[in-house]
Scaffold this motif. Sequence first.
Motif, PDB file in Angstrom:
ATOM      1  N   ARG A   1      -4.316   3.935   5.641  1.00 39.91           N
ATOM      2  CA  ARG A   1      -5.367   3.274   4.859  1.00 39.91           C
ATOM      3  C   ARG A   1      -6.390   2.590   5.758  1.00 39.91           C
ATOM      4  O   ARG A   1      -7.535   2.389   5.365  1.00 39.91           O
ATOM      5  CB  ARG A   1      -4.749   2.245   3.919  1.00 39.91           C
ATOM      6  CG  ARG A   1      -4.049   1.065   4.619  1.00 39.91           C
ATOM      7  CD  ARG A   1      -3.234   0.275   3.612  1.00 39.91           C
ATOM      8  NE  ARG A   1      -2.560  -0.891   4.152  1.00 39.91           N
ATOM      9  CZ  ARG A   1      -1.387  -0.850   4.759  1.00 39.91           C
ATOM     10  NH1 ARG A   1      -0.781   0.308   4.951  1.00 39.91           N
ATOM     11  NH2 ARG A   1      -0.817  -1.961   5.187  1.00 39.91           N
TER      12      ARG A   1
ATOM     13  N   TYR B   1     -10.000  -1.528   1.870  1.00 40.10           N
ATOM     14  CA  TYR B   1      -9.382  -0.208   1.822  1.00 40.10           C
ATOM     15  C   TYR B   1      -8.664   0.003   0.487  1.00 40.10           C
ATOM     16  O   TYR B   1      -8.232  -0.949  -0.163  1.00 40.10           O
ATOM     17  CB  TYR B   1      -8.365  -0.082   2.959  1.00 40.10           C
ATOM     18  CG  TYR B   1      -7.371  -1.219   3.004  1.00 40.10           C
ATOM     19  CD1 TYR B   1      -6.149  -1.120   2.353  1.00 40.10           C
ATOM     20  CD2 TYR B   1      -7.665  -2.407   3.670  1.00 40.10           C
ATOM     21  CE1 TYR B   1      -5.242  -2.172   2.365  1.00 40.10           C
ATOM     22  CE2 TYR B   1      -6.779  -3.464   3.683  1.00 40.10           C
ATOM     23  CZ  TYR B   1      -5.565  -3.339   3.034  1.00 40.10           C
ATOM     24  OH  TYR B   1      -4.679  -4.389   3.035  1.00 40.10           O
TER      25      TYR B   1
ATOM     26  N   ARG C   1      -0.474   4.205   0.932  1.00 40.94           N
ATOM     27  CA  ARG C   1      -1.004   5.088   1.972  1.00 40.94           C
ATOM     28  C   ARG C   1      -0.512   4.684   3.359  1.00 40.94           C
ATOM     29  O   ARG C   1      -0.893   5.286   4.359  1.00 40.94           O
ATOM     30  CB  ARG C   1      -2.532   5.083   1.955  1.00 40.94           C
ATOM     31  CG  ARG C   1      -3.130   5.574   0.649  1.00 40.94           C
ATOM     32  CD  ARG C   1      -4.639   5.708   0.780  1.00 40.94           C
ATOM     33  NE  ARG C   1      -5.006   6.771   1.695  1.00 40.94           N
ATOM     34  CZ  ARG C   1      -6.067   6.735   2.484  1.00 40.94           C
ATOM     35  NH1 ARG C   1      -6.836   5.674   2.496  1.00 40.94           N
ATOM     36  NH2 ARG C   1      -6.360   7.749   3.261  1.00 40.94           N
TER      37      ARG C   1
ATOM     38  N   SER D   1     -11.226   2.694   6.173  1.00 40.85           N
ATOM     39  CA  SER D   1     -11.625   1.551   5.361  1.00 40.85           C
ATOM     40  C   SER D   1     -13.071   1.154   5.634  1.00 40.85           C
ATOM     41  O   SER D   1     -13.605   1.381   6.711  1.00 40.85           O
ATOM     42  CB  SER D   1     -10.699   0.364   5.658  1.00 40.85           C
ATOM     43  OG  SER D   1     -10.676   0.085   7.044  1.00 40.85           O
TER      44      SER D   1
ATOM     45  N   ALA E   1       0.826  -1.208   0.000  1.00 41.26           N
ATOM     46  CA  ALA E   1       0.000   0.000   0.000  1.00 41.26           C
ATOM     47  C   ALA E   1       0.861   1.259   0.000  1.00 41.26           C
ATOM     48  O   ALA E   1       1.899   1.318   0.663  1.00 41.26           O
ATOM     49  CB  ALA E   1      -0.920   0.005   1.214  1.00 41.26           C
TER      50      ALA E   1
ATOM     51  N   ASP F   1      -3.933   6.224  -3.754  1.00 43.00           N
ATOM     52  CA  ASP F   1      -4.665   7.440  -3.450  1.00 43.00           C
ATOM     53  C   ASP F   1      -5.755   7.643  -4.489  1.00 43.00           C
ATOM     54  O   ASP F   1      -5.494   7.607  -5.690  1.00 43.00           O
ATOM     55  CB  ASP F   1      -3.709   8.634  -3.464  1.00 43.00           C
ATOM     56  CG  ASP F   1      -4.339   9.857  -2.829  1.00 43.00           C
ATOM     57  OD1 ASP F   1      -5.533  10.093  -3.052  1.00 43.00           O
ATOM     58  OD2 ASP F   1      -3.620  10.565  -2.111  1.00 43.00           O
TER      59      ASP F   1
ATOM     60  N   PRO G   1     -10.365   9.299  -0.310  1.00 41.57           N
ATOM     61  CA  PRO G   1     -10.205   7.842  -0.337  1.00 41.57           C
ATOM     62  C   PRO G   1     -11.118   7.098   0.626  1.00 41.57           C
ATOM     63  O   PRO G   1     -11.626   6.030   0.314  1.00 41.57           O
ATOM     64  CB  PRO G   1      -8.726   7.669   0.048  1.00 41.57           C
ATOM     65  CG  PRO G   1      -8.074   8.913  -0.419  1.00 41.57           C
ATOM     66  CD  PRO G   1      -9.080  10.005  -0.197  1.00 41.57           C
ATOM     67  N   GLU G   2     -11.360   7.693   1.810  1.00 41.66           N
ATOM     68  CA  GLU G   2     -12.187   6.993   2.777  1.00 41.66           C
ATOM     69  C   GLU G   2     -13.651   6.953   2.361  1.00 41.66           C
ATOM     70  O   GLU G   2     -14.434   6.217   2.956  1.00 41.66           O
ATOM     71  CB  GLU G   2     -12.057   7.646   4.154  1.00 41.66           C
ATOM     72  CG  GLU G   2     -12.598   9.067   4.237  1.00 41.66           C
ATOM     73  CD  GLU G   2     -11.536  10.101   3.902  1.00 41.66           C
ATOM     74  OE1 GLU G   2     -11.740  11.272   4.228  1.00 41.66           O
ATOM     75  OE2 GLU G   2     -10.511   9.722   3.303  1.00 41.66           O
TER      76      GLU G   2
END
Length: 490
Positions: A409, A426, A405, A413, A403, A430, A480-481
């Motif tokens: 991350r 997750y 992030r 998630s 990953a 990005d 992202p979330e």
Amino acid sequence: MRRIFALLLAALLTLGGAGTVLGAQVVLRDREDVVTVEEEILYGDTEAAQGLRVTLKTQCSQSLTQLLWDTSFAAGGDGTADTAFSYLRRPEPDWYQPPSNTITIDFCAANETFRTNAEDDEDWWQRMENADFLSLPAQDVADRTAAGEERTETVDLWDYYQLYSLCATADLDMGGETFYRSGLPGTELLTEFFRFPVLPGTTAEVTVRRSQSGPVEETRTSCGINFPQILSGTADENTAYLFFDLADIDPSLDTSQIAGGYGVYRLDYHRETVITEPEEGLIHMDDTLVIDGISTVLPVEGTVKEVLGSEDGETLLVLSEEDGTLRLSVLERGSDRLLQQIDLLPMAEGDDLYRAELLGEDLLVRLPSGAVAVAARTASGYEAVLTADVTDAALAPFFSDGAKREQYRWLDSAAAFDGERLALLYPLDDAYTALLPELGLLLLDADGTPVFAARYRHNASDDRGAWPRMTYDDPDNSSPEQLPIQLSFS
């Protein structure tokens, strides 16, 4: 081990209208054999993931048309996937928010500019005092300010006040549809309840400006104190449960004189129509929020981090940090009776509660340090059933997902819990740089030990130059979330 889940989209086009169907088929014809999701198992046996399903929401779009599909498949399954497809001539509006009630209380006057249409200085000070602004030091500086002059002095507020003279506003947002603001009715209950003493040595900068003819035109006061913004953990049309985190306010602010003590507060209110006639023949009818009362329902020795309402609406879940421990307190909603208190996680100095969310009736909490915990709702109350460390260092002996992030991350998630297993899904990339970021999946058992991990790669992410551009549904308006990825146990 790699598996490919084929998404046969063209076969699912069941839209009405020959022109619509034809247009959708033309768009997808060159892509139907390449739109796939590839699974790479990184750790564990597929039996450990039995019953866990992954859902991805993706779209193709150009101009005002959108092709949308939700794809669902079993983690570690046999390679089959179910897809629900839809076509929109125009995108659905993204401005709509589902109804929710929120209360926000703000304090002013300690760091404010005051202006009014006063007839003279005496009228000015009276209006300033009625508005709960810091009138005494302003009067003092004004006595030394000549006509046409602007004068600034630094004063010790303790020479003028024992308690901060504050004004308060309470705003109720009813699902974004109607906004009620309380400027007067009942707000004196707030300033009487939230009492903050002035400590010796608390300085404030006071500025007074007089007009050329002599009367005061403006006063400005700034004492540098960060007063709390009090938020609702949950609210309905008549009652809100409020809190503020001590970590978000000035460390020198003394909260010991709040009536009933620092903790979780209950605010009772109602709405009524206020009729005013500002000018002859002109009538205003305004919906106004009227505060009826406020009380402390749960005193807390440490600091309150979050207040949630349970899924059935019968209880309040209060998360607080006390003596280096994240604690869950359960209150009966309405009676405000304390039903239960349990400790969830140790919290090191400088750690915080990043996020708390309900997974059905169960509660998942996450700390920035990488610690997670689940409190499951049972017949006898809540029970801390799972704790885990999901930092890179803790997971390194089991697998590596590559990953970009790093440990962040995990914080946002998607999650699911079946009473024994906790699953986290997750993005590995990005969302701002990868339209279809690869996804990672982690499955933990009741001991918090990894039992299954995998990577998922959407095949369309290879083809960035092709039209139409394929993305996870609405990533441009999502961090992202917020990517529309979901987990569920069957």
